[in-house]
Design a protein around this motif. Structure first.
Motif, PDB file in Angstrom:
ATOM      1  N   ILE A 129       0.837  -1.211   0.000  1.00  0.00           N
ATOM      2  CA  ILE A 129       0.000   0.000   0.000  1.00  0.00           C
ATOM      3  C   ILE A 129       0.870   1.258   0.000  1.00  0.00           C
ATOM      4  O   ILE A 129       0.501   2.272  -0.605  1.00  0.00           O
ATOM      5  N   LYS A 130       2.032   1.202   0.631  1.00  0.00           N
ATOM      6  CA  LYS A 130       2.930   2.360   0.644  1.00  0.00           C
ATOM      7  C   LYS A 130       3.476   2.687  -0.741  1.00  0.00           C
ATOM      8  O   LYS A 130       3.957   3.802  -0.970  1.00  0.00           O
ATOM      9  N   LYS A 131       3.415   1.730  -1.646  1.00  0.00           N
ATOM     10  CA  LYS A 131       3.855   1.982  -3.015  1.00  0.00           C
ATOM     11  C   LYS A 131       2.769   2.631  -3.863  1.00  0.00           C
ATOM     12  O   LYS A 131       3.023   3.038  -4.988  1.00  0.00           O
ATOM     13  N   LEU A 132       1.546   2.733  -3.312  1.00  0.00           N
ATOM     14  CA  LEU A 132       0.437   3.361  -4.015  1.00  0.00           C
ATOM     15  C   LEU A 132       0.321   4.823  -3.587  1.00  0.00           C
ATOM     16  O   LEU A 132       0.899   5.249  -2.593  1.00  0.00           O
ATOM     17  N   SER A 133      -0.465   5.574  -4.330  1.00  0.00           N
ATOM     18  CA  SER A 133      -0.684   6.988  -4.004  1.00  0.00           C
ATOM     19  C   SER A 133      -2.134   7.207  -3.600  1.00  0.00           C
ATOM     20  O   SER A 133      -3.047   6.605  -4.169  1.00  0.00           O
ATOM     21  N   GLY A 134      -2.333   8.080  -2.607  1.00  0.00           N
ATOM     22  CA  GLY A 134      -3.676   8.452  -2.193  1.00  0.00           C
ATOM     23  C   GLY A 134      -4.414   7.398  -1.410  1.00  0.00           C
ATOM     24  O   GLY A 134      -5.648   7.349  -1.457  1.00  0.00           O
ATOM     25  N   VAL A 135      -3.668   6.546  -0.654  1.00  0.00           N
ATOM     26  CA  VAL A 135      -4.310   5.506   0.167  1.00  0.00           C
ATOM     27  C   VAL A 135      -3.859   5.691   1.612  1.00  0.00           C
ATOM     28  O   VAL A 135      -2.724   5.329   1.963  1.00  0.00           O
ATOM     29  N   PRO A 136      -4.692   6.245   2.491  1.00  0.00           N
ATOM     30  CA  PRO A 136      -4.315   6.384   3.910  1.00  0.00           C
ATOM     31  C   PRO A 136      -4.235   5.011   4.580  1.00  0.00           C
ATOM     32  O   PRO A 136      -5.092   4.145   4.369  1.00  0.00           O
ATOM     33  N   LEU A 137      -3.217   4.845   5.382  1.00  0.00           N
ATOM     34  CA  LEU A 137      -2.954   3.561   6.035  1.00  0.00           C
ATOM     35  C   LEU A 137      -3.071   3.726   7.539  1.00  0.00           C
ATOM     36  O   LEU A 137      -2.523   4.676   8.120  1.00  0.00           O
ATOM     37  N   MET A 138      -3.760   2.775   8.199  1.00  0.00           N
ATOM     38  CA  MET A 138      -3.949   2.803   9.640  1.00  0.00           C
ATOM     39  C   MET A 138      -3.536   1.471  10.247  1.00  0.00           C
ATOM     40  O   MET A 138      -3.690   0.418   9.624  1.00  0.00           O
ATOM     41  N   TYR A 139      -3.010   1.541  11.485  1.00  0.00           N
ATOM     42  CA  TYR A 139      -2.636   0.329  12.224  1.00  0.00           C
ATOM     43  C   TYR A 139      -2.639   0.658  13.710  1.00  0.00           C
ATOM     44  O   TYR A 139      -2.825   1.821  14.119  1.00  0.00           O
ATOM     45  N   ILE A 140      -2.440  -0.342  14.522  1.00  0.00           N
ATOM     46  CA  ILE A 140      -2.487  -0.198  15.973  1.00  0.00           C
ATOM     47  C   ILE A 140      -1.087  -0.392  16.526  1.00  0.00           C
ATOM     48  O   ILE A 140      -0.408  -1.378  16.215  1.00  0.00           O
ATOM     49  N   VAL A 141      -0.647   0.573  17.367  1.00  0.00           N
ATOM     50  CA  VAL A 141       0.656   0.507  18.029  1.00  0.00           C
ATOM     51  C   VAL A 141       0.465   0.902  19.490  1.00  0.00           C
ATOM     52  O   VAL A 141      -0.056   1.991  19.784  1.00  0.00           O
ATOM     53  N   ASN A 143      -1.544  -0.016  21.979  1.00  0.00           N
ATOM     54  CA  ASN A 143      -2.927   0.226  22.425  1.00  0.00           C
ATOM     55  C   ASN A 143      -3.555   1.486  21.833  1.00  0.00           C
ATOM     56  O   ASN A 143      -4.558   1.980  22.350  1.00  0.00           O
ATOM     57  N   THR A 144      -2.976   2.023  20.776  1.00  0.00           N
ATOM     58  CA  THR A 144      -3.532   3.219  20.146  1.00  0.00           C
ATOM     59  C   THR A 144      -3.580   3.038  18.630  1.00  0.00           C
ATOM     60  O   THR A 144      -2.721   2.372  18.037  1.00  0.00           O
ATOM     61  N   MET A 145      -4.567   3.665  18.002  1.00  0.00           N
ATOM     62  CA  MET A 145      -4.672   3.669  16.546  1.00  0.00           C
ATOM     63  C   MET A 145      -3.805   4.779  15.979  1.00  0.00           C
ATOM     64  O   MET A 145      -3.758   5.881  16.545  1.00  0.00           O
ATOM     65  N   VAL A 146      -3.149   4.487  14.890  1.00  0.00           N
ATOM     66  CA  VAL A 146      -2.216   5.438  14.293  1.00  0.00           C
ATOM     67  C   VAL A 146      -2.532   5.559  12.808  1.00  0.00           C
ATOM     68  O   VAL A 146      -2.741   4.556  12.119  1.00  0.00           O
ATOM     69  N   LEU A 147      -2.546   6.803  12.328  1.00  0.00           N
ATOM     70  CA  LEU A 147      -2.687   7.076  10.895  1.00  0.00           C
ATOM     71  C   LEU A 147      -1.297   7.354  10.341  1.00  0.00           C
ATOM     72  O   LEU A 147      -0.623   8.293  10.767  1.00  0.00           O
ATOM     73  N   GLU A 148      -0.876   6.524   9.395  1.00  0.00           N
ATOM     74  CA  GLU A 148       0.468   6.631   8.826  1.00  0.00           C
ATOM     75  C   GLU A 148       0.605   7.896   7.977  1.00  0.00           C
ATOM     76  O   GLU A 148      -0.362   8.393   7.385  1.00  0.00           O
ATOM     77  N   LYS A 149       1.821   8.448   7.929  1.00  0.00           N
ATOM     78  CA  LYS A 149       2.093   9.603   7.085  1.00  0.00           C
ATOM     79  C   LYS A 149       1.913   9.235   5.612  1.00  0.00           C
ATOM     80  O   LYS A 149       2.051   8.081   5.231  1.00  0.00           O
ATOM     81  N   PRO A 150       1.597  10.204   4.776  1.00  0.00           N
ATOM     82  CA  PRO A 150       1.437   9.904   3.340  1.00  0.00           C
ATOM     83  C   PRO A 150       2.706   9.291   2.758  1.00  0.00           C
ATOM     84  O   PRO A 150       3.823   9.656   3.124  1.00  0.00           O
ATOM     85  N   SER A 151       2.510   8.360   1.862  1.00  0.00           N
ATOM     86  CA  SER A 151       3.643   7.686   1.238  1.00  0.00           C
ATOM     87  C   SER A 151       4.409   8.655   0.338  1.00  0.00           C
ATOM     88  O   SER A 151       3.904   9.720  -0.039  1.00  0.00           O
ATOM     89  N   ALA A 152       5.618   8.246  -0.013  1.00  0.00           N
ATOM     90  CA  ALA A 152       6.452   9.083  -0.882  1.00  0.00           C
ATOM     91  C   ALA A 152       5.803   9.273  -2.245  1.00  0.00           C
ATOM     92  O   ALA A 152       5.900  10.343  -2.853  1.00  0.00           O
ATOM     93  N   LYS A 153       5.108   8.246  -2.717  1.00  0.00           N
ATOM     94  CA  LYS A 153       4.440   8.366  -4.017  1.00  0.00           C
ATOM     95  C   LYS A 153       3.252   9.315  -3.943  1.00  0.00           C
ATOM     96  O   LYS A 153       2.954  10.026  -4.909  1.00  0.00           O
TER      97      LYS A 153
END
Length: 245
Positions: A129-141, A143-153
């Motif tokens: 997904i990080k190789k794609l553009s315009g796709v927000p990525l979320m995961y848990i770290v 005990n908290t939800m985190v929204l990943e920074k926009p990918s380089a693409k």
């Protein structure tokens, strides 16, 4: 830390809103790994997700994700119960189900037209997904939800996105020229009346007014007056007598 996380999340959401057209309600596409991590860390997804993203959300999954959770047995039974509460989005694998990672990846390909957020703990899916553009990525770290920074693409594609939104300058000139030829434009910008600029007073108004000299009566006017007096005297002889006296 909570306030800081919300500020960073607000910045990232505004990035996707202004550049990729994301709008509320945000559509969150979840897989079984994210549901399992939320169950393990005692995270209420329905309650905490709208607070973290500061907006209305719609959580959804696919039939491929549910079938994969069923095949994994009792270990992921709780994650399957959580995923069943969400809306099911139609995928292209109804007859031939695929793995959850392959299914979610196919849902966000081709510029992510439906503006999905992808919530997953799968490392292989995350890297793709990080190789794609315009796709927000979320995961848990932790005990908290985190929204990943926009990918380089996603960042690299911004100039092309903005160029598509605006018409080039040379095309604007040709369009304006064609409008003038067809008579669609009443007045060109050069023919419009210029606004008067504010300046000092008119120098002619500052000059002193010339005083006109008083006109002296001419000889003709004097003669006309004396002739009038004679006529009045002839018509009234009493006036002559009074003067003689």
């Amino acid at each position: 830390m909570k306030i800081k996380r919300q500020k960073t999340a607000r910045k990232l959401i505004s990035f996707y809103k202004h550049n990729y057209g994301f709008r509320e309600p945000f559509q969150i596409l979840l897989d079984g790994t994210f549901c399992q991590a939320a169950l393990k860390n005692k995270i209420q997804i329905k309650e905490q997700m709208p607070k973290y993203l500061m907006g209305e959300v719609q959580m959804c999954t696919t039939s491929c994700v549910l079938k994969e959770l069923e095949s994994l047995g009792k270990e992921l039974y709780g994650a399957k119960l959580i995923a069943q509460r969400f809306q099911i989005r139609n995928c292209a694998h109804f007859k031939n189900p695929e793995s959850a990672s392959a299914c979610l990846l196919s849902m966000v390909k081709n510029n992510n037209l439906h503006h999905y957020f992808v919530a997953t703990q799968d490392q292989h899916l995350t890297m793709k997904i990080k190789k794609l553009s315009g796709v927000p990525l979320m995961y848990i770290v932790q005990n908290t939800m985190v929204l990943e920074k926009p990918s380089a693409k996603s960042i690299a594609q911004l100039p092309s996105l903005h160029n598509e939104q605006f018409v080039p300058v040379h095309q604007q000139k040709t369009i304006q020229h064609l409008k003038e030829e067809q008579g669609l434009v009443k007045e060109s910008e050069s023919q419009r009346k210029k606004r008067k600029r504010k300046g000092g007073p008119n120098p002619l108004s500052c000059l002193k007014k010339k005083v006109k000299p008083t006109e002296q009566p001419t000889k003709e006017k004097k003669r006309s007056r004396s002739s009038k007096k004679r006529r009045t005297a002839q018509s009234n002889p009493s006036i002559l007598k009074i003067r003689q006296v």
